[in-house]
Structures are given as C-alpha cells and as structure tokens.
Design a protein around this motif. Structure first.
Motif: not given
Length: 88
Positions: A62-72
C-alpha cells in the motif's frame, strides 16, 4: 495518473495497481483526462473509489500519499507513505 501510467507499463501478469482515496472525488478531473489522453491513456471509464480496509487488504503493498491517520491499517500489509503535497 500514476496508477494509470504504472498499469500501462507493467506486465499485468506480475503486477497491477489500484487507485483509491480517503476522500475521492466524484469524477476524474477533466484536465487529467486530457493530459492522459495526450499520452494515449484513456481514463474516461475510471470512477474514483474510496480506500477502505477491505480494498487495502487485497494489496501486497500500500503506497499512500500523505493521508496520515485517514489511511486504513491492515495488519501485515507493507505500507510506504510518499509525503506529497495536495496538487490542489
């Protein structure tokens, strides 16, 4: 855009990207459609989708882009965060 480019270049037998967001829009932005069309990539059929724990659990990475705590959080799933600024 990065997901579409990734999928256009990768061997589909080896990898496939899925794009989703914590606050997805209702449609792909017209400028994105135009820019990708210039590269020969048709995104007219794409519908933004919500990044849910269920969707994330289907991934190997899972590559996220700055979603912090909102990411599951998905136990055991490797996650990389790319701290990119919001393009807005």
């Amino acid at each position: 855009m990065s997901n579409a480019l990734f999928n256009s270049l990768v061997d589909p037998e080896k990898a496939r990207g899925i794009s989703a967001g914590t606050q997805p829009g209702t449609r792909v932005h017209p400028e994105v459609l135009e820019a990708m069309s210039e590269l020969g990539v048709d995104l007219s059929f794409v519908q933004p989708q919500l990044l849910t724990p269920e969707l994330a659990s289907t991934a190997d990475l899972l590559i996220t882009m700055g979603c912090g705590e909102a990411c599951p959080y998905v136990p055991g799933l490797k996650r990389l965060d790319w701290p990119l600024e919001d393009p807005k």
